[in-house]
Design a protein around this motif. Structure first.
Motif, PDB file in Angstrom:
ATOM      1  N   LEU A  69       0.858  -1.197   0.000  1.00  0.00           N
ATOM      2  CA  LEU A  69       0.000   0.000   0.000  1.00  0.00           C
ATOM      3  C   LEU A  69       0.889   1.239   0.000  1.00  0.00           C
ATOM      4  O   LEU A  69       1.663   1.442   0.940  1.00  0.00           O
ATOM      5  N   PRO A  70       0.793   2.083  -1.017  1.00  0.00           N
ATOM      6  CA  PRO A  70       1.676   3.262  -1.078  1.00  0.00           C
ATOM      7  C   PRO A  70       1.160   4.393  -0.178  1.00  0.00           C
ATOM      8  O   PRO A  70       0.752   5.455  -0.645  1.00  0.00           O
ATOM      9  N   GLN A  71       1.166   4.146   1.122  1.00  0.00           N
ATOM     10  CA  GLN A  71       0.639   5.120   2.078  1.00  0.00           C
ATOM     11  C   GLN A  71       1.584   5.247   3.266  1.00  0.00           C
ATOM     12  O   GLN A  71       2.363   4.345   3.553  1.00  0.00           O
ATOM     13  N   MET A  72       1.469   6.390   3.958  1.00  0.00           N
ATOM     14  CA  MET A  72       2.287   6.615   5.144  1.00  0.00           C
ATOM     15  C   MET A  72       1.842   5.719   6.287  1.00  0.00           C
ATOM     16  O   MET A  72       0.684   5.322   6.353  1.00  0.00           O
ATOM     17  N   GLY A  73       2.761   5.449   7.209  1.00  0.00           N
ATOM     18  CA  GLY A  73       2.401   4.781   8.447  1.00  0.00           C
ATOM     19  C   GLY A  73       1.698   5.756   9.383  1.00  0.00           C
ATOM     20  O   GLY A  73       1.659   6.968   9.139  1.00  0.00           O
ATOM     21  N   LEU A  74       1.164   5.233  10.485  1.00  0.00           N
ATOM     22  CA  LEU A  74       0.332   6.043  11.368  1.00  0.00           C
ATOM     23  C   LEU A  74       1.102   7.209  11.977  1.00  0.00           C
ATOM     24  O   LEU A  74       0.601   8.351  11.997  1.00  0.00           O
ATOM     25  N   ALA A  75       2.309   6.973  12.478  1.00  0.00           N
ATOM     26  CA  ALA A  75       3.079   8.059  13.099  1.00  0.00           C
ATOM     27  C   ALA A  75       3.422   9.143  12.074  1.00  0.00           C
ATOM     28  O   ALA A  75       3.294  10.348  12.366  1.00  0.00           O
ATOM     29  N   GLU A  76       3.837   8.743  10.878  1.00  0.00           N
ATOM     30  CA  GLU A  76       4.146   9.730   9.825  1.00  0.00           C
ATOM     31  C   GLU A  76       2.900  10.514   9.440  1.00  0.00           C
ATOM     32  O   GLU A  76       2.968  11.732   9.201  1.00  0.00           O
ATOM     33  N   LEU A  77       1.752   9.827   9.388  1.00  0.00           N
ATOM     34  CA  LEU A  77       0.499  10.494   9.020  1.00  0.00           C
ATOM     35  C   LEU A  77       0.116  11.547  10.059  1.00  0.00           C
ATOM     36  O   LEU A  77      -0.298  12.668   9.713  1.00  0.00           O
ATOM     37  N   ILE A  78       0.269  11.195  11.342  1.00  0.00           N
ATOM     38  CA  ILE A  78      -0.059  12.141  12.412  1.00  0.00           C
ATOM     39  C   ILE A  78       0.825  13.385  12.309  1.00  0.00           C
ATOM     40  O   ILE A  78       0.340  14.529  12.384  1.00  0.00           O
ATOM     41  N   MET A  79       2.131  13.184  12.101  1.00  0.00           N
ATOM     42  CA  MET A  79       3.040  14.331  11.989  1.00  0.00           C
ATOM     43  C   MET A  79       2.760  15.140  10.729  1.00  0.00           C
ATOM     44  O   MET A  79       2.880  16.369  10.738  1.00  0.00           O
ATOM     45  N   HIS A  80       2.363  14.470   9.653  1.00  0.00           N
ATOM     46  CA  HIS A  80       2.009  15.179   8.418  1.00  0.00           C
ATOM     47  C   HIS A  80       0.820  16.122   8.664  1.00  0.00           C
ATOM     48  O   HIS A  80       0.844  17.285   8.249  1.00  0.00           O
ATOM     49  N   VAL A  81      -0.211  15.613   9.353  1.00  0.00           N
ATOM     50  CA  VAL A  81      -1.391  16.436   9.651  1.00  0.00           C
ATOM     51  C   VAL A  81      -1.012  17.603  10.568  1.00  0.00           C
ATOM     52  O   VAL A  81      -1.424  18.759  10.337  1.00  0.00           O
ATOM     53  N   ILE A  82      -0.209  17.323  11.595  1.00  0.00           N
ATOM     54  CA  ILE A  82       0.174  18.377  12.544  1.00  0.00           C
ATOM     55  C   ILE A  82       1.011  19.453  11.851  1.00  0.00           C
ATOM     56  O   ILE A  82       0.811  20.662  12.083  1.00  0.00           O
TER      57      ILE A  82
END
Length: 396
Positions: free
Chosen positions: A288-301
């Motif tokens: 799946l070409p998607q970020m992991g959960l920690a990277e996603l949280i930091m991306h949103v922040i």
């Protein structure tokens, strides 16, 4: 309206969480109709599955597909069962309803819900809202001084990361990864079927295996190295005793025994125990070409204003059944600490009941008279203005 008990229906894709606000906690009902091989003539609707003598090879009829409610006939059958006197009796002409639906739900699906509740169930007052909004309301009631919060909702179909600032949802900054409880169970079925035993038809049992045996590794490669050791040096290797639905109703985990037993059927679980939940942190493991959960949280922040970022990191709240893996909160904290600026404090709130957290938010909302007046649509308003009034009042 404010003096009455409300009925809150958190309509999850896997589980319905429902009950009146006068109750302490919600009733949980599977959101599916199931057929069993042992009783071919009977359909098991929702909580009826507890009466099934043999739950092996269950066939599921699901109202949700890819996170959205598309099979209305199936869902209506499940709701009729849920609202019946044998389950969770309610009279909607006298009881206001809080109903949750997915983020960014399609307009035809929103209108379908309006029609069913106002026209078929004759609902006196209706509020359609997202479950993450209810989670934020619950969190705000527990932390009244917080200026912002970030809700991480790991559900059945998706994992959403939703920022709130001063109680307002930042809809343009919501992100999701397409990993949820359903994908994890299916991945576990694939691995076990390839390595040991054909279990592709055993969704019900394998979901229990996932819940009972899986955990989140703090260091993936360290756990993988341990899983390759032999004997007592490998603490990860366990045996899972499968249910036979006569003497064993639900399987259980145990330490490996040197002598094989004739009477029980076993799965030997080793690195599967932590490699399955690892998909939440590394979806690329299965392409799946998607970020992991920690990277996603930091991306949103990082997309938020700089002065808001430390407030979001101090107010992370976990909801949804997929957050209940042992080690999940500690691993998320470790990964975030490595990515976040060192001067920012990180605080993660893990509710005692992450599955029922949004329902508890609906209970809090029912005590807010101002919000009730602003948000609810009455049957009279619906009859006068139709779907237009619902589209204006409900922020989906």
């Amino acid at each position: 309206m404010s003096g009455k008990p409300f009925f809150v229906l958190d309509n999850g894709a896997y589980t319905l969480k429902l009950g009146k606000t006068s109750e302490e906690k919600p009733k949980l009902i599977p959101n599916a109709i199931m057929k069993a091989k042992s009783e071919r003539r009977r359909l098991f609707v929702g909580s009826d599955i507890d009466e099934c003598r043999d739950a092996s090879g269950l066939y599921y009829i699901l109202p949700f597909q890819k996170g959205y409610l598309i099979n209305w006939d199936t869902e209506k059958t499940i709701w009729d069962h849920a609202f019946s006197k044998n389950c969770c009796p309610v009279s909607f002409p006298d009881t206001p309803l809080v109903f949750t639906e997915p983020l960014f739900n399609f307009q035809p699906l929103q209108e379908g819900a309006n029609e069913i509740f106002f026209e078929e169930y004759d609902c006196c007052h209706l509020l359609r809202i997202n479950s993450v909004d209810l989670s934020q309301i619950k969190y705000q009631s527990e932390h009244p001084d917080s200026k912002a919060c970030l809700v991480i909702d790991c559900g059945y179909s998706f994992t959403h990361v939703v920022p709130y600032v001063l109680g307002k949802r930042k809809s343009d900054l919501i992100r999701r990864i397409e990993v949820g409880g359903k994908l994890l169970t299916n991945h576990l079925k694939d691995i076990i079927s390839y390595r040991q035993l054909h279990v592709m038809d055993e969704t019900y049992v394998m979901n229990q295996v996932k819940e009972d045996a899986c955990f989140v590794a703090q260091e993936f490669m360290t756990s993988m190295a341990e899983a390759q050791r032999k004997g007592p040096a490998n603490s990860i290797l366990k045996e899972y005793v499968l249910p036979d639905f006569t003497s064993i109703r639900r399987g259980y985990l145990r330490d490996p025994k040197s002598e094989p037993e004739e009477s029980v059927q076993l799965l030997r679980l080793n690195n599967e125990r932590f490699s399955v939940p690892e998909l939440l942190f590394h979806p690329s493991d299965i392409g799946l070409p998607q970020m992991g959960l920690a990277e996603l949280i930091m991306h949103v922040i990082n997309e938020c204003q700089e002065d808001i970022q430390p407030h979001l990191l101090r107010n992370l709240v976990l909801t949804g059944g997929s957050t209940m893996f042992p080690g999940f909160e500690q691993r998320l904290m470790k990964d975030l600490r490595a990515l976040a600026p060192c001067e920012y404090q990180i605080k993660i709130t893990m509710p005692s009941d992450p599955i029922g957290y949004a329902w508890q938010g609906g209970k809090v909302l029912s005590t807010n008279a101002k919000a009730l007046k602003e948000k609810f649509v009455s049957k009279q308003q619906y009859e006068e203005h139709g779907h237009t009034i619902c589209a204006e009042k409900f922020d989906i």
